[in-house]
Design an enzyme around this catalytic site. Structure first.
Site, PDB file in Angstrom:
ATOM      1  N   ASP A 136       0.824  -1.213   0.000  1.00 49.26           N
ATOM      2  CA  ASP A 136       0.000   0.000   0.000  1.00 49.26           C
ATOM      3  C   ASP A 136       0.858   1.265   0.000  1.00 49.26           C
ATOM      4  OD1 ASP A 136      -2.428  -1.197  -0.125  1.00 49.26           O
ATOM      5  OD2 ASP A 136      -3.044  -0.783   1.935  1.00 49.26           O
ATOM      6  N   ASP A 289      -7.397  -7.354  13.754  1.00 49.91           N
ATOM      7  CA  ASP A 289      -6.972  -8.683  14.192  1.00 49.91           C
ATOM      8  C   ASP A 289      -7.827  -9.191  15.352  1.00 49.91           C
ATOM      9  OD1 ASP A 289      -6.014  -6.712  15.852  1.00 49.91           O
ATOM     10  OD2 ASP A 289      -3.901  -7.246  15.615  1.00 49.91           O
TER      11      ASP A 289
END
Length: 533
Positions: A136, A289
């Site tokens: 990214d 997460d």
């Protein structure tokens, strides 16, 4: 005009007909202290005592569990089936499951070669392994460097994919989600995630994948973190103490008692079927997460923590980077708790005992209470009782409980036990930011979705320092001056001075030392300083 304003607040008898502002303020303080300030402070002390006991009980409970685990000698191999992967004579490498390794990156100039090289060096049949680099990066130069590195490994026969997207929507969660959409991922059974600074050993897959292959109820196998720069400075040593306790105690207890713990976002292996059943990666908080782990657990999946498998990585070396990281790590769980608490309560697939563990122990005590009590009690309430002696904090809450908690924390990193005092002072300072972040997460404040990638030096700073002699650099005010820390330090120092002059409980010893810690960190004299060039 001043007399008129004062008269509206205090009765004429209280003003005593004097124009002395200091006397008026003193009278005003005496007028509101007894009916307002003292009761509020008493309530704050009572709440702090309750939270302190909750935290103490939680720490003692986890210590007992760890002790019992050590005495019983129970290992993951005794609780779960484990058989090393072997090549089948007839099937060949097809007996090995297909594994996808995802490496999310964002402008990782210093560490991209280390992480890609470590992933490409994993011991696993090459035709059963796909390395996926999710870049990214916004720096075009770095993107070109990462792509060239991928091409270099591809020329050696490694099945490595370089994937980019035209936006950063969802940050890391968005990148992982987009990576899972690629057609070649459909053939994979498991996905391994390594952040850009993580360097697994070559046997990582052979030691983790068999647990998932032979235990279909397992969704996640999490490895421990090992810090390559723990000895770089005092700040990294203190970080190591906190994180070692997390891995040595918290993760181990969650794995052994409830088969649940928070995924650490990296150095873990997921069963792709479990990820899909849980709804995949979501970017509604900054802890994608933990979000996935909680949702998968509510579907009935189990997790396994392997503390014997360690993956090298890097701790934040600069105070600025550490502050940003801690904001994300504190704000995200609080915000996730707000979003999921009722979903957990209404869930019918898990036991009541597991719900209590997730809501009370995992979220409420460890992610909310632990941050708030540290700052409110030791940096606000305790100093305030110096100025307002009518309110007292019991010695067992002010001294004994924190002593026990500190000693229990030292279990994780016995080599740093001599740094306990520094660790206490450091954690108290950081509790300022963690408490603010926790309330931002609970109330969904302005910075609730702030995501700033943790800066990694990758040893580059040492290399640059060795390559050329140091030279004086221009000093920028905003680089090393942190007004919040300085403000709290000034408050503690003022309370310490008041205690010296008028008090009798000797809190000034702690207050001066803690104020010094706030000043040191407020002026940026902690961690590695990377000046502007």
């Amino acid at each position: 005009m001043g007399q008129l304003a004062a008269a509206t607040v205090l009765p004429n008898s209280a003003l005593g007909g004097t124009d002395d502002i200091a006397v008026q303020l003193s009278l005003l303080w005496g007028w509101i202290k007894a009916p307002l300030i003292v009761p509020l402070l008493n309530i704050a002390v009572f709440l702090c005592l309750i939270m302190s006991l909750m935290l103490l009980i939680e720490r003692v409970y986890m210590s007992i569990v760890i002790l019992l685990l050590k005495l019983s000698g129970r290992s993951p191999e005794t609780r779960y089936k484990f058989q090393p992967m072997k090549e089948d004579v007839e099937l060949g490498n097809s007996s090995y499951p297909m594994v996808l390794v995802q490496i999310p990156m964002f402008n990782e100039r210093e560490v991209y070669q280390l992480s890609i090289g470590a992933a490409c060096g994993l011991s696993w049949p090459s035709d059963r392994l796909i390395i996926q680099v999710l870049d990214d990066s916004t720096d075009l130069t770095i993107k070109d460097m990462v792509e060239l590195e991928c091409q270099r490994w591809a020329s050696k026969g490694i099945n490595i994919k370089y994937e980019v997207r035209d936006n950063r929507k969802g940050y890391k969660a968005g990148a992982l989600r987009e990576g899972m959409k690629r057609g070649y991922v459909k053939s994979c059974d498991f996905v391994v995630i390594f952040d850009a600074d993580f360097q697994p050993e070559s046997d990582f897959l052979t030691r983790t994948i068999p647990f998932l292959v032979h235990n279909p109820q397992l969704a996640l196998v999490q490895a421990r973190w090992e810090f390559v720069n723990a000895d770089e400075c005092l700040m990294t040593r203190l970080q190591e103490m906190s994180l070692d306790y997390h891995f040595t105690v918290e993760q181990e207890v969650g794995s052994s008692t409830h088969a649940f713990f928070g995924f650490n976002g990296t150095a873990g292996v997921w069963r792709i079927a479990a990820v899909n059943e849980a709804g995949g990666w979501k970017d509604r908080t900054t802890v994608e997460d933990m979000d996935l782990a909680v949702r998968a657990s509510l579907k009935g999946w189990k997790f396994l923590y392997l503390g014997t498998i360690k993956v090298k990585n890097e701790l934040p070396s600069t105070f600025k980077a550490y502050r940003y990281q801690q904001h994300r790590w504190s704000c995200g769980p609080a915000n996730l708790f707000r979003k999921m608490v009722m979903e957990i309560v209404r869930n019918k697939k898990v036991s009541l005992w597991k719900k209590v563990h997730v809501i009370y122990s995992f979220f409420f005590v460890r992610k909310i209470i632990a941050h708030i009590i540290t700052f409110v009690l030791y940096c606000v309430v305790l100093p305030a009782t110096v100025v307002i002696p009518e309110v007292q904090v019991p010695k067992w809450a002010a001294v004994y409980i924190p002593t026990v908690i500190t000693i229990l924390n030292a279990v994780g990193t016995p080599r740093s036990i001599h740094l306990l005092v520094f660790w206490i002072l450091f954690e108290n300072v950081m509790s300022l930011h963690r408490t603010m972040a926790t309330f931002i997460g609970l109330l969904e404040g302005v910075r609730v979705n702030e995501w700033i990638v943790t800066e990694k030096l990758g040893g580059a700073l040492k290399a640059k320092a060795a390559a050329k002699a140091p030279r004086l650099r221009r000093f920028f005010f905003g680089d090393r001056i942190y007004l919040l820390e300085l403000g709290v330090g000034a408050f503690l120092f003022s309370c310490g001075c008041y205690d010296v002059l008028f008090g009798n409980n000797h809190y000034f010893i702690y207050l001066f030392v803690q104020a010094l810690a706030f000043f040191v960190m407020g002026f940026g004299y902690v961690g590695i300083y990377v000046p502007h060039t």
